[in-house]
Design a protein around this motif. Structure first.
Motif, PDB file in Angstrom:
ATOM      1  N   GLU A   1      15.953  -5.492  12.628  1.00  0.00           N
ATOM      2  CA  GLU A   1      16.594  -4.413  11.874  1.00  0.00           C
ATOM      3  C   GLU A   1      17.031  -5.020  10.554  1.00  0.00           C
ATOM      4  O   GLU A   1      17.707  -6.044  10.520  1.00  0.00           O
ATOM      5  N   ASP A   2      16.641  -4.375   9.438  1.00  0.00           N
ATOM      6  CA  ASP A   2      16.932  -4.963   8.144  1.00  0.00           C
ATOM      7  C   ASP A   2      16.998  -3.885   7.071  1.00  0.00           C
ATOM      8  O   ASP A   2      16.386  -2.825   7.207  1.00  0.00           O
ATOM      9  N   MET A   3      17.746  -4.175   6.014  1.00  0.00           N
ATOM     10  CA  MET A   3      17.838  -3.301   4.850  1.00  0.00           C
ATOM     11  C   MET A   3      17.609  -4.184   3.627  1.00  0.00           C
ATOM     12  O   MET A   3      18.371  -5.124   3.387  1.00  0.00           O
ATOM     13  N   ILE A   4      16.537  -3.886   2.872  1.00  0.00           N
ATOM     14  CA  ILE A   4      16.186  -4.717   1.729  1.00  0.00           C
ATOM     15  C   ILE A   4      15.832  -3.843   0.525  1.00  0.00           C
ATOM     16  O   ILE A   4      15.475  -2.674   0.682  1.00  0.00           O
ATOM     17  N   ILE A   5      15.953  -4.421  -0.650  1.00  0.00           N
ATOM     18  CA  ILE A   5      15.462  -3.796  -1.873  1.00  0.00           C
ATOM     19  C   ILE A   5      14.057  -4.347  -2.086  1.00  0.00           C
ATOM     20  O   ILE A   5      13.875  -5.559  -2.250  1.00  0.00           O
ATOM     21  N   ILE A   6      13.064  -3.459  -2.058  1.00  0.00           N
ATOM     22  CA  ILE A   6      11.681  -3.898  -2.180  1.00  0.00           C
ATOM     23  C   ILE A   6      11.294  -4.048  -3.651  1.00  0.00           C
ATOM     24  O   ILE A   6      12.097  -3.776  -4.544  1.00  0.00           O
TER      25      ILE A   6
ATOM     26  N   GLU B   1       0.838  -1.206   0.000  1.00  0.00           N
ATOM     27  CA  GLU B   1       0.000   0.000   0.000  1.00  0.00           C
ATOM     28  C   GLU B   1       0.871   1.254   0.000  1.00  0.00           C
ATOM     29  O   GLU B   1       0.603   2.202  -0.741  1.00  0.00           O
ATOM     30  N   LEU B   2       1.905   1.252   0.828  1.00  0.00           N
ATOM     31  CA  LEU B   2       2.803   2.401   0.893  1.00  0.00           C
ATOM     32  C   LEU B   2       3.512   2.606  -0.446  1.00  0.00           C
ATOM     33  O   LEU B   2       3.619   3.738  -0.927  1.00  0.00           O
ATOM     34  N   GLU B   3       3.979   1.532  -1.059  1.00  0.00           N
ATOM     35  CA  GLU B   3       4.657   1.640  -2.353  1.00  0.00           C
ATOM     36  C   GLU B   3       3.746   2.241  -3.424  1.00  0.00           C
ATOM     37  O   GLU B   3       4.171   3.068  -4.223  1.00  0.00           O
ATOM     38  N   GLU B   4       2.482   1.830  -3.434  1.00  0.00           N
ATOM     39  CA  GLU B   4       1.526   2.378  -4.398  1.00  0.00           C
ATOM     40  C   GLU B   4       1.313   3.870  -4.182  1.00  0.00           C
ATOM     41  O   GLU B   4       1.206   4.639  -5.138  1.00  0.00           O
TER      42      GLU B   4
END
Length: 166
Positions: free
Chosen positions: A87-92, A64-67
């Motif tokens: 705690e994480d860092m990802i490419i969505i 929803e946030l991405e849209e």
């Protein structure tokens, strides 16, 4: 008397005042120096925003946030009240970078960032100081970097000790 009206005071020229004008000499100043251009700081506009997410615990909320942010012109969004675990860092899915750090309790708190895919390669460092403060270091040029800090401060409803600790 008409001669006095047409007389103007002498204007200083470049050789008389070092560093005055554009150093063309002999009074040909041709405008002021643009030191930002000389040192490579000619960055286009940087769109910064903050967003109190209330929760991004589920993947559906992330979608929803991405849209919604796809409709905006932004580069970096600081997030608060994420409520995700760990705690994480990802490419969505949209190729944007998502970083988060959980709050003190799973049901509240947490900070993070979403970095636009156009700036992902410029991220030097991303991390957090606490469950309420996260930072992002972005390379602007070879010489300059920018540090963006996201803070999720406690409200006045929290105890004074928690506010002081923050």
């Amino acid at each position: 008397m008409s001669n006095d009206i047409n007389k103007r005071p002498p204007v200083p020229v470049s050789p008389a005042i070092p560093g005055y004008g554009s150093d063309y000499g002999n009074g040909r100043a041709r405008g002021t120096k643009n030191l930002r251009w000389k040192f490579g700081c000619h960055l286009r506009r940087l769109g910064l925003a903050t967003y109190n997410a209330r929760t991004l615990r589920t993947d559906e909320k992330m979608l929803e946030l991405e849209e919604e942010i796809d409709k905006l012109d932004w580069n970096i969004i600081g997030l608060s009240e994420i409520r995700r675990v760990g705690e994480d860092m990802i490419i969505i899915e949209s190729s944007n970078l998502f970083y988060h750090r959980e709050g003190d309790h799973l049901s509240q708190g947490g900070v993070g960032f979403i970095v636009n895919k156009s700036l992902v390669n410029n991220v030097v460092n991303i991390g957090s100081v606490s469950t309420r403060v996260a930072y992002l270091i972005l390379r602007i040029t070879k010489r300059y970097s920018l540090k963006v800090i996201q803070v999720y401060a406690p409200t006045s409803a929290h105890p004074d000790e928690e506010v002081e600790e923050m």
